[in-house]
Design a protein around this motif. Structure first.
Motif, PDB file in Angstrom:
ATOM      1  N   TYR A 127      78.941  61.575 -30.670  1.00 19.75           N
ATOM      2  CA  TYR A 127      77.730  62.055 -31.351  1.00 19.75           C
ATOM      3  C   TYR A 127      76.646  60.976 -31.392  1.00 19.75           C
ATOM      4  O   TYR A 127      75.463  61.278 -31.263  1.00 19.75           O
ATOM      5  N   ASP A 128      77.052  59.716 -31.562  1.00 17.81           N
ATOM      6  CA  ASP A 128      76.081  58.603 -31.556  1.00 17.81           C
ATOM      7  C   ASP A 128      75.425  58.478 -30.191  1.00 17.81           C
ATOM      8  O   ASP A 128      74.219  58.263 -30.086  1.00 17.81           O
ATOM      9  N   LEU A 129      76.231  58.616 -29.136  1.00 15.57           N
ATOM     10  CA  LEU A 129      75.688  58.502 -27.778  1.00 15.57           C
ATOM     11  C   LEU A 129      74.718  59.644 -27.486  1.00 15.57           C
ATOM     12  O   LEU A 129      73.675  59.457 -26.858  1.00 15.57           O
ATOM     13  N   LEU A 130      75.069  60.851 -27.951  1.00 23.04           N
ATOM     14  CA  LEU A 130      74.237  62.021 -27.657  1.00 23.04           C
ATOM     15  C   LEU A 130      72.840  61.908 -28.284  1.00 23.04           C
ATOM     16  O   LEU A 130      71.866  62.449 -27.758  1.00 23.04           O
ATOM     17  N   LYS A 131      72.762  61.156 -29.417  1.00 23.35           N
ATOM     18  CA  LYS A 131      71.464  60.972 -30.089  1.00 23.35           C
ATOM     19  C   LYS A 131      70.519  60.107 -29.271  1.00 23.35           C
ATOM     20  O   LYS A 131      69.313  60.121 -29.474  1.00 23.35           O
ATOM     21  N   GLN A 132      71.088  59.331 -28.332  1.00 27.16           N
ATOM     22  CA  GLN A 132      70.282  58.321 -27.647  1.00 27.16           C
ATOM     23  C   GLN A 132      69.433  58.862 -26.501  1.00 27.16           C
ATOM     24  O   GLN A 132      68.604  58.151 -25.949  1.00 27.16           O
ATOM     25  N   ASP A 133      69.644  60.116 -26.106  1.00 27.65           N
ATOM     26  CA  ASP A 133      68.868  60.667 -24.992  1.00 27.65           C
ATOM     27  C   ASP A 133      68.870  62.199 -25.079  1.00 27.65           C
ATOM     28  O   ASP A 133      69.581  62.767 -25.903  1.00 27.65           O
ATOM     29  N   SER A 134      68.104  62.842 -24.207  1.00 25.78           N
ATOM     30  CA  SER A 134      68.013  64.316 -24.273  1.00 25.78           C
ATOM     31  C   SER A 134      69.060  64.942 -23.350  1.00 25.78           C
ATOM     32  O   SER A 134      68.722  65.624 -22.380  1.00 25.78           O
ATOM     33  N   TYR A 135      70.332  64.678 -23.638  1.00 18.92           N
ATOM     34  CA  TYR A 135      71.409  65.213 -22.802  1.00 18.92           C
ATOM     35  C   TYR A 135      71.538  66.722 -22.988  1.00 18.92           C
ATOM     36  O   TYR A 135      71.359  67.247 -24.090  1.00 18.92           O
ATOM     37  N   LYS A 136      71.893  67.390 -21.884  1.00 16.05           N
ATOM     38  CA  LYS A 136      72.108  68.849 -21.945  1.00 16.05           C
ATOM     39  C   LYS A 136      73.568  69.192 -21.615  1.00 16.05           C
ATOM     40  O   LYS A 136      74.015  70.305 -21.852  1.00 16.05           O
ATOM     41  N   ALA A 137      74.265  68.226 -21.016  1.00 14.34           N
ATOM     42  CA  ALA A 137      75.657  68.470 -20.613  1.00 14.34           C
ATOM     43  C   ALA A 137      76.516  67.265 -20.990  1.00 14.34           C
ATOM     44  O   ALA A 137      76.012  66.144 -21.112  1.00 14.34           O
ATOM     45  N   VAL A 138      77.806  67.532 -21.178  1.00  9.76           N
ATOM     46  CA  VAL A 138      78.769  66.471 -21.463  1.00  9.76           C
ATOM     47  C   VAL A 138      79.892  66.594 -20.442  1.00  9.76           C
ATOM     48  O   VAL A 138      80.451  67.680 -20.260  1.00  9.76           O
ATOM     49  N   VAL A 139      80.191  65.506 -19.746  1.00  8.83           N
ATOM     50  CA  VAL A 139      81.222  65.518 -18.710  1.00  8.83           C
ATOM     51  C   VAL A 139      82.293  64.506 -19.099  1.00  8.83           C
ATOM     52  O   VAL A 139      81.990  63.342 -19.359  1.00  8.83           O
ATOM     53  N   ILE A 140      83.544  64.960 -19.181  1.00 12.81           N
ATOM     54  CA  ILE A 140      84.630  64.097 -19.662  1.00 12.81           C
ATOM     55  C   ILE A 140      85.744  64.042 -18.617  1.00 12.81           C
ATOM     56  O   ILE A 140      86.269  65.080 -18.210  1.00 12.81           O
ATOM     57  N   ASP A 141      86.104  62.833 -18.188  1.00 13.95           N
ATOM     58  CA  ASP A 141      87.187  62.684 -17.206  1.00 13.95           C
ATOM     59  C   ASP A 141      88.436  62.134 -17.910  1.00 13.95           C
ATOM     60  O   ASP A 141      88.332  61.523 -18.967  1.00 13.95           O
TER      61      ASP A 141
END
Ligand code: ADP
Ligand code: ZN
Length: 193
Positions: A75-89
């Motif tokens: 959630y902290d990382l998502l606040k840092q930019d206007s991301y629209k997708a999350v990709v998890i490996d």
């Protein structure tokens, strides 16, 4: 053609080792770029086999990624930019919190794409993956080639002696096998014990 949806949804890409999960994720990442859906890319701290800060497929392509110990820090990382997708490996290494977080992020409108092993080396459902597969809108289940009989492989067979579930490894430690050859291999291990 792989369709991208803007609205929140979860896609899980799964299968055994060597089945092309990382390749498939990297292909998705290329498409996201064209769709202008800026992705936040993460993998667990545990997985540092190929590169600490990149997703790297065996065919050599790669993408920059953030390393997270605790999935809730996303959630902290998502606040840092206007991301629209999350990709998890390598998602199987995250705990069950990932199920709650992935569901929440999709509800918030993110496109969530998750890759991970569905089964551990004993063919048991791996960490958060079964639940993620259940709540996902789309599941892409890949297969590799069984190194013993060359049929389709759905399991990761451990070649070395260790009872740790989370044993990192590559060609030396694991090979892709079909069900029949996996079960036979496990029997042989017991006989040789
Ligand atoms: P994963 O992320 O699922 O472990 P990768 O995307 O890193 O898989 O690698 C997939 C690639 O591994 C294949 O395209 C192929 O070149 C190679 N490979 C190695 N062993 C096998 C195998 N037994 N079956 C299929 N592909 C294999
Ligand atoms: Zn086989």
């Amino acid at each position: 053609m792989y369709k991208i949806f803007n609205e929140g949804m979860i896609e899980v890409i799964t299968g055994p080792m060597f089945s092309g999960k990382s390749e498939e994720l990297l292909r998705r990442l290329r498409t996201l770029e064209y769709a202008k859906l800026k992705p936040l890319v993460i993998k667990p701290k545990f997985d540092t086999r190929f590169s600490a800060e990149e997703i790297v497929s065996r065919s050599g392509i790669s993408h920059k990624t953030h390393i997270l110990d605790n999935i809730k820090d996303i959630y902290d990382l998502l606040k840092q930019d206007s991301y629209k997708a999350v990709v998890i490996d390598e998602a199987h290494f995250f705990g069950h919190d990932l199920v709650l977080v992935a569901d929440d992020l999709a509800n918030l409108g993110y496109l969530v794409i998750i890759a991970g092993l569905d089964q551990d080396y004993l063919r048991q459902p791996f960490g958060p993956m079964p639940e993620l597969m259940a709540i996902a809108e789309r599941v892409t289940k890949l297969q590799a080639i069984c190194v013993v009989c060359q049929h389709a492989a759905s399991t990761s067979f451990r070649k070395v002696a260790s009872n740790k579930t989370n044993l990192l490894g590559n060609y030396h430690e694991y090979e892709a096998r079909c069900r029949k050859c996996h079960v036979h291999g496990e029997k042989m291990k017991k006989v040789n014990d």
